[in-house]
Design a protein around this motif. Structure first.
Motif, PDB file in Angstrom:
ATOM      1  N   ALA A 203       0.649  -1.185  -0.096  1.00 12.37           N
ATOM      2  CA  ALA A 203      -0.048  -0.042  -0.178  1.00 12.37           C
ATOM      3  C   ALA A 203       0.900   1.235  -0.033  1.00 12.37           C
ATOM      4  O   ALA A 203       0.479   2.190  -0.710  1.00 12.37           O
ATOM      5  CB  ALA A 203      -0.981   0.122   1.176  1.00 12.37           C
ATOM      6  N   GLU A 204       1.833   1.429   0.929  1.00  9.65           N
ATOM      7  CA  GLU A 204       2.553   2.530   0.846  1.00  9.65           C
ATOM      8  C   GLU A 204       3.402   2.915  -0.330  1.00  9.65           C
ATOM      9  O   GLU A 204       3.612   4.266  -0.502  1.00  9.65           O
ATOM     10  CB  GLU A 204       3.555   2.534   2.296  1.00  9.65           C
ATOM     11  CG  GLU A 204       3.135   2.604   3.761  1.00  9.65           C
ATOM     12  CD  GLU A 204       3.903   2.855   4.555  1.00  9.65           C
ATOM     13  OE1 GLU A 204       3.574   3.295   5.829  1.00  9.65           O
ATOM     14  OE2 GLU A 204       5.171   2.426   4.457  1.00  9.65           O
ATOM     15  N   THR A 205       3.724   2.249  -1.255  1.00  9.69           N
ATOM     16  CA  THR A 205       4.447   2.460  -2.353  1.00  9.69           C
ATOM     17  C   THR A 205       3.823   2.108  -3.768  1.00  9.69           C
ATOM     18  O   THR A 205       4.290   2.358  -4.512  1.00  9.69           O
ATOM     19  CB  THR A 205       5.841   1.453  -2.300  1.00  9.69           C
ATOM     20  OG1 THR A 205       5.403   0.176  -2.384  1.00  9.69           O
ATOM     21  CG2 THR A 205       6.624   1.891  -1.194  1.00  9.69           C
ATOM     22  N   GLY A 206       2.659   1.879  -3.522  1.00  8.55           N
ATOM     23  CA  GLY A 206       1.719   1.489  -4.703  1.00  8.55           C
ATOM     24  C   GLY A 206       2.506   0.371  -5.636  1.00  8.55           C
ATOM     25  O   GLY A 206       2.351   0.456  -6.598  1.00  8.55           O
ATOM     26  N   THR A 207       2.701  -0.692  -5.047  1.00 12.57           N
ATOM     27  CA  THR A 207       3.691  -1.526  -5.574  1.00 12.57           C
ATOM     28  C   THR A 207       3.166  -2.930  -5.855  1.00 12.57           C
ATOM     29  O   THR A 207       2.485  -3.723  -4.614  1.00 12.57           O
ATOM     30  CB  THR A 207       5.065  -1.723  -4.974  1.00 12.57           C
ATOM     31  OG1 THR A 207       5.597  -0.483  -5.030  1.00 12.57           O
ATOM     32  CG2 THR A 207       6.043  -2.758  -5.818  1.00 12.57           C
ATOM     33  N   ILE A 208       3.128  -3.606  -6.877  1.00  7.25           N
ATOM     34  CA  ILE A 208       2.464  -5.086  -7.319  1.00  7.25           C
ATOM     35  C   ILE A 208       3.899  -5.877  -7.186  1.00  7.25           C
ATOM     36  O   ILE A 208       4.788  -5.337  -7.876  1.00  7.25           O
ATOM     37  CB  ILE A 208       1.690  -5.157  -8.318  1.00  7.25           C
ATOM     38  CG1 ILE A 208       0.486  -3.988  -8.460  1.00  7.25           C
ATOM     39  CG2 ILE A 208       1.176  -6.456  -8.529  1.00  7.25           C
ATOM     40  CD1 ILE A 208      -0.397  -4.248  -7.387  1.00  7.25           C
ATOM     41  N   VAL A 209       3.866  -7.006  -6.433  1.00  2.00           N
ATOM     42  CA  VAL A 209       5.131  -7.820  -6.515  1.00  2.00           C
ATOM     43  C   VAL A 209       4.436  -9.066  -7.195  1.00  2.00           C
ATOM     44  O   VAL A 209       3.476  -9.709  -6.740  1.00  2.00           O
ATOM     45  CB  VAL A 209       5.619  -8.107  -5.246  1.00  2.00           C
ATOM     46  CG1 VAL A 209       6.734  -8.780  -5.188  1.00  2.00           C
ATOM     47  CG2 VAL A 209       5.986  -6.760  -4.564  1.00  2.00           C
ATOM     48  N   LEU A 210       5.422  -9.656  -8.179  1.00  2.00           N
ATOM     49  CA  LEU A 210       5.222 -10.889  -8.764  1.00  2.00           C
ATOM     50  C   LEU A 210       6.468 -11.930  -8.505  1.00  2.00           C
ATOM     51  O   LEU A 210       7.450 -11.302  -8.410  1.00  2.00           O
ATOM     52  CB  LEU A 210       5.204 -10.766 -10.165  1.00  2.00           C
ATOM     53  CG  LEU A 210       3.610 -10.566 -10.696  1.00  2.00           C
ATOM     54  CD1 LEU A 210       3.499  -9.170 -10.375  1.00  2.00           C
ATOM     55  CD2 LEU A 210       3.732 -10.629 -12.250  1.00  2.00           C
ATOM     56  N   ASP A 211       5.960 -13.140  -8.066  1.00  2.00           N
ATOM     57  CA  ASP A 211       7.328 -13.973  -7.646  1.00  2.00           C
ATOM     58  C   ASP A 211       7.192 -15.362  -8.538  1.00  2.00           C
ATOM     59  O   ASP A 211       8.044 -16.363  -8.085  1.00  2.00           O
ATOM     60  CB  ASP A 211       7.272 -14.480  -6.175  1.00  2.00           C
ATOM     61  CG  ASP A 211       6.250 -15.190  -5.791  1.00  2.00           C
ATOM     62  OD1 ASP A 211       5.107 -15.683  -6.709  1.00  2.00           O
ATOM     63  OD2 ASP A 211       5.768 -15.768  -4.759  1.00  2.00           O
TER      64      ASP A 211
END
Length: 211
Positions: A125-133
């Motif tokens: 939320a704080e960085t507006g980042t989506i993480v894929l692994d």
């Protein structure tokens, strides 16, 4: 010896006899505010929009129709292994041809796809980042870097964390992590922004709220 071996050997010689490094302090804050799950989802949506991603909020029942609408202009959609059947049906309902992830596909062949549909590992939320692994419903990294349009589904609150420290606690550092903050963008020396150079020009994030 390779160039890497030569460099590492020089570093080892330079460090020979040096005292042990001081421990790295890790007393930083894990979170910066006391946010509810709903507030985290709202903050994620706000920051994604700041990065020029397009955010679509829906419930589980509205997800198929949302995916069909977002993929309506796509002739071919890349679909990694593990996508739920309802997502595949939504892409088919949009009139798109489903293109399976094949290891032998070249970047040029992947570029023929108009879009890629994936899930994610989590979102911050704080960085507006989506993480894929690279896990189920995400596929290999290049699937989300070559097509011009990426549609990514994020389940809230289950997949939304407040901060980067919280994300790192849930991620496996041995997996191929891809951190996405908005569509691909770069700027030249005149600060002219160009999108789509190093990845998708358009990022649609579907935030599915369910508890």
């Amino acid at each position: 010896m390779t160039g890497r071996d030569v460099v590492l050997a020089r570093i080892r010689r330079a460090l020979a006899g040096a005292p042990p490094a001081a421990p790295v302090p890790r007393d930083y804050l894990r979170v910066h505010a006391d946010r509810s799950p709903q507030q985290c989802a709202d903050l994620l949506a706000e920051h994604l929009a700041d990065y020029r991603a397009r955010v679509h909020r829906t419930g589980p029942d509205g997800l198929p129709a949302t995916l069909t609408r977002l993929l309506s202009a796509a002739r071919g959609v890349l679909v990694p292994d593990g996508l739920p059947g309802t997502w595949l049906a939504a892409a088919t309902a949009a009139g798109a041809v489903l293109l399976a992830d094949r290891p032998e596909d070249t970047p040029a062949e992947l570029d023929r796809a108009d879009a890629v549909l994936t899930g994610c590992a989590l979102a911050i939320a704080e960085t507006g980042t989506i993480v894929l692994d690279g896990g189920p419903a995400q596929g290999r990294r290049r699937l989300t870097l070559v097509p011009d349009h990426h549609v990514c589904v994020v389940h809230a609150p289950a997949q939304v964390v407040d901060s980067v420290p919280q994300a790192l606690e849930r991620l496996d550092p041995t997996r191929p992590l891809t951190w996405i903050s908005g569509p691909s963008a770069t700027s030249d020396i005149e600060l002219d922004r160009v999108e789509g150079v190093h990845g998708p020009r358009t990022l649609d994030v579907v935030l599915v709220w369910s508890q």
